[in-house]
Scaffold this motif. Structure first.
Motif, mmCIF file in Angstrom:
data_model
loop_
_atom_site.group_PDB
_atom_site.id
_atom_site.type_symbol
_atom_site.label_atom_id
_atom_site.label_comp_id
_atom_site.label_asym_id
_atom_site.label_seq_id
_atom_site.Cartn_x
_atom_site.Cartn_y
_atom_site.Cartn_z
ATOM 1 N N VAL A 249 0.785 7.821 2.470
ATOM 2 C CA VAL A 249 -1.047 8.245 2.425
ATOM 3 C C VAL A 249 -0.533 9.283 0.991
ATOM 4 O O VAL A 249 -1.461 10.045 0.414
ATOM 5 N N GLN B 76 -1.029 8.772 -2.137
ATOM 6 C CA GLN B 76 -2.190 8.594 -3.053
ATOM 7 C C GLN B 76 -2.450 10.027 -3.042
ATOM 8 O O GLN B 76 -3.172 9.737 -3.985
ATOM 9 N N ARG B 77 -2.892 10.756 -2.293
ATOM 10 C CA ARG B 77 -3.484 11.700 -2.433
ATOM 11 C C ARG B 77 -2.399 13.328 -3.487
ATOM 12 O O ARG B 77 -3.305 14.204 -4.221
ATOM 13 N N MET C 25 1.042 -0.928 -0.282
ATOM 14 C CA MET C 25 -0.244 0.107 0.180
ATOM 15 C C MET C 25 0.943 1.165 0.039
ATOM 16 O O MET C 25 1.743 1.451 0.864
ATOM 17 N N MET D 128 -3.840 11.147 -6.949
ATOM 18 C CA MET D 128 -4.890 11.971 -6.931
ATOM 19 C C MET D 128 -5.239 13.335 -7.405
ATOM 20 O O MET D 128 -5.726 13.404 -7.899
ATOM 21 N N TYR E 240 -12.752 10.841 -2.510
ATOM 22 C CA TYR E 240 -12.083 10.553 -2.536
ATOM 23 C C TYR E 240 -11.561 10.098 -0.624
ATOM 24 O O TYR E 240 -12.280 11.018 0.176
ATOM 25 N N ASP F 80 -8.621 8.340 1.283
ATOM 26 C CA ASP F 80 -7.596 7.815 1.837
ATOM 27 C C ASP F 80 -7.427 6.202 2.373
ATOM 28 O O ASP F 80 -8.575 5.396 3.180
ATOM 29 N N ARG F 81 -7.350 5.102 1.256
ATOM 30 C CA ARG F 81 -6.450 3.297 1.929
ATOM 31 C C ARG F 81 -5.220 3.433 2.886
ATOM 32 O O ARG F 81 -4.076 3.709 2.540
ATOM 33 N N ARG F 82 -5.942 3.190 4.062
ATOM 34 C CA ARG F 82 -4.510 2.805 4.730
ATOM 35 C C ARG F 82 -4.484 1.711 5.723
ATOM 36 O O ARG F 82 -5.793 1.085 5.192
#
Length: 80
Positions: free
Chosen positions: A4, A7-8, A1, A11, A76, A78-80
């Motif tokens: 964060v 990921q941002r 993964m 996006m 959106y 966040d995937r944690r």
């Protein structure tokens, strides 16, 4: 993964790309496309692309692209 922040950042890049591409797809068929664009070299393609239906369809794709970018920004998480 991925972290964060990555990921941002992805996006933000995706949303920016979608909105800019959508704006180009909305504006180009009605302005630049036929005056100085690459389509001027092919008269057969120019005849097809000058139809209002084709211009409207391309502009509609631009609206869908903008909608995808805004939708991604609004939904959106966040995937944690």
């Amino acid at each position: 993964m991925p972290p964060v922040w990555l990921q941002r950042a992805a996006m933000v890049v995706y949303v920016t790309f979608c909105i800019l591409l959508g704006m180009y797809l909305i504006v180009l068929p009605w302005t630049w496309w036929f005056e100085v664009g690459p389509i001027t070299q092919w008269p057969a393609a120019q005849a097809i692309l000058q139809h209002g239906f084709v211009r409207g369809a391309v502009s509609g794709l631009g609206l869908i692209d903008i909608w995808l970018g805004v939708s991604e920004a609004v939904n959106y998480h966040d995937r944690r």
